[in-house]
Write a protein that holds these residues in place. Structure first.
Motif, short mmCIF file in Angstrom:
data_model
loop_
_atom_site.label_atom_id
_atom_site.label_comp_id
_atom_site.label_asym_id
_atom_site.label_seq_id
_atom_site.Cartn_x
_atom_site.Cartn_y
_atom_site.Cartn_z
N GLY A 124 0.83 -1.20 0.00
CA GLY A 124 0.00 0.00 0.00
C GLY A 124 0.87 1.25 0.00
O GLY A 124 0.62 2.20 -0.75
N GLU A 153 2.71 1.51 -3.43
CA GLU A 153 1.80 1.97 -4.49
C GLU A 153 1.46 3.44 -4.30
O GLU A 153 1.36 4.19 -5.27
CB GLU A 153 0.53 1.11 -4.51
CG GLU A 153 -0.40 1.41 -5.63
CD GLU A 153 0.17 1.23 -7.02
OE1 GLU A 153 -0.12 2.09 -7.89
OE2 GLU A 153 0.91 0.26 -7.26
N GLY A 154 1.29 3.86 -3.04
CA GLY A 154 0.92 5.25 -2.77
C GLY A 154 2.08 6.22 -2.88
O GLY A 154 1.92 7.33 -3.38
N SER A 155 3.27 5.82 -2.44
CA SER A 155 4.40 6.76 -2.41
C SER A 155 5.38 6.57 -3.57
O SER A 155 6.01 7.52 -4.00
CB SER A 155 5.17 6.60 -1.10
OG SER A 155 5.93 5.40 -1.10
N GLY A 193 -3.67 1.61 -0.79
CA GLY A 193 -2.49 2.36 -1.21
C GLY A 193 -2.67 3.01 -2.57
O GLY A 193 -2.30 4.15 -2.80
N ARG A 194 -3.26 2.26 -3.48
CA ARG A 194 -3.49 2.80 -4.84
C ARG A 194 -4.48 3.97 -4.80
O ARG A 194 -4.24 5.01 -5.42
CB ARG A 194 -3.99 1.70 -5.75
CG ARG A 194 -4.11 2.15 -7.18
CD ARG A 194 -4.28 0.95 -8.10
NE ARG A 194 -4.32 1.40 -9.46
CZ ARG A 194 -3.31 1.42 -10.28
NH1 ARG A 194 -2.13 0.99 -9.88
NH2 ARG A 194 -3.43 1.86 -11.51
N ALA A 252 -5.32 5.87 -2.16
CA ALA A 252 -4.75 6.98 -1.41
C ALA A 252 -3.69 7.70 -2.24
O ALA A 252 -3.62 8.93 -2.23
CB ALA A 252 -4.15 6.49 -0.09
N GLY A 253 -2.90 6.93 -2.96
CA GLY A 253 -1.86 7.54 -3.80
C GLY A 253 -2.45 8.42 -4.88
O GLY A 253 -1.88 9.45 -5.24
N GLU A 254 -3.59 8.05 -5.42
CA GLU A 254 -4.21 8.85 -6.49
C GLU A 254 -4.98 10.03 -5.95
O GLU A 254 -4.97 11.10 -6.55
CB GLU A 254 -5.14 7.94 -7.30
CG GLU A 254 -4.35 6.91 -8.08
CD GLU A 254 -5.09 6.40 -9.29
OE1 GLU A 254 -6.09 7.01 -9.71
OE2 GLU A 254 -4.62 5.38 -9.82
N TYR A 255 -5.67 9.88 -4.82
CA TYR A 255 -6.54 10.94 -4.32
C TYR A 255 -5.86 11.92 -3.37
O TYR A 255 -6.37 13.01 -3.15
CB TYR A 255 -7.78 10.33 -3.67
CG TYR A 255 -8.65 9.62 -4.67
CD1 TYR A 255 -9.35 10.32 -5.64
CD2 TYR A 255 -8.73 8.24 -4.67
CE1 TYR A 255 -10.13 9.67 -6.58
CE2 TYR A 255 -9.50 7.56 -5.60
CZ TYR A 255 -10.21 8.28 -6.55
OH TYR A 255 -10.96 7.62 -7.49
N LYS A 285 -2.62 12.99 -3.64
CA LYS A 285 -1.49 13.73 -4.23
C LYS A 285 -1.90 15.10 -4.67
O LYS A 285 -2.97 15.42 -4.99
CB LYS A 285 -0.92 12.95 -5.41
CG LYS A 285 -0.08 11.79 -4.95
CD LYS A 285 0.61 11.14 -6.11
CE LYS A 285 1.50 10.04 -5.56
NZ LYS A 285 2.23 9.35 -6.56
#
Length: 185
Positions: A36, A39-41, A177-178, A180-183, A185
């Motif tokens: 997570g 994928e997010g960072s 993670g995916r 959170a990474g998209e929303y 940033k």
């Protein structure tokens, strides 16, 4: 030979809960969190730092939690059945068993946690995700299969059960993670 086999089964039986729970929980929680985070960072340093913090904080928490809960369970039983204390182990040996269970949980958790983190030390973040998932699923399957040496169950069924049930947590970690990474940033 039969006596040593019996002794090994007795020792494993005493700590099987901690070994299986420690490895399984560490593999799943560490992998779910680090993929997570990966994928997010998409930052190798963040993934490794997070993984190390997760492994050591959680392993200490699980080890101490095992010690405290094992001791609490014993004390409650002793309080409910005070006469049985004459037949119970001495206080020191019972306390030592509680401490050993906590230590076994701690060590199992640390070892299990490093398997999913290992690829991130040697590969770029996005390339390390698949090997990390693969290592974890294989380790979960082997854990399930190995425990059947002491349970007498079918090795492939037990291995598959643990791997499939734990895969859900892996999917959740990746999905969170995916998203959170998209929303974020």
């Amino acid at each position: 030979m039969a006596e040593s086999s019996k002794k090994i089964r007795e020792i494993v039986g005493r700590y099987i809960y901690q070994v299986v729970f420690g490895f399984q929980d560490s593999l799943v929680s560490t992998l779910g969190a680090i993929i997570g985070i990966a994928e997010g960072s998409r930052d190798r340093f963040v993934v490794i730092l997070s993984g190390l913090v997760i492994i050591f904080v959680e392993s200490l928490s699980m080890g101490l939690g095992t010690y405290i809960s094992s001791k609490s369970e014993r004390e409650v039983k002793e309080g409910m059945y005070p006469r049985r204390r004459f037949f119970a182990r001495t206080e020191q040996s019972a306390e030592a068993l509680d401490a050993r269970r906590g230590l076994v949980m701690f060590v199992s958790y640390v070892i299990g946690g490093f398997l999913p983190l290992l690829p991130f030390f040697f590969m770029p973040v996005m390339a390390a995700i698949f090997p990390s998932i693969l290592f974890t699923i294989v380790a979960l399957f082997l854990l399930g299969a190995l425990k059947t040496k002491f349970t007498g169950k079918l090795w492939w069924k037990s291995g598959l059960e643990i791997a499939v049930l734990c895969f859900a947590a892996i999917v959740v970690g990746y999905a969170v993670g995916r998203m959170a990474g998209e929303y974020l940033k």
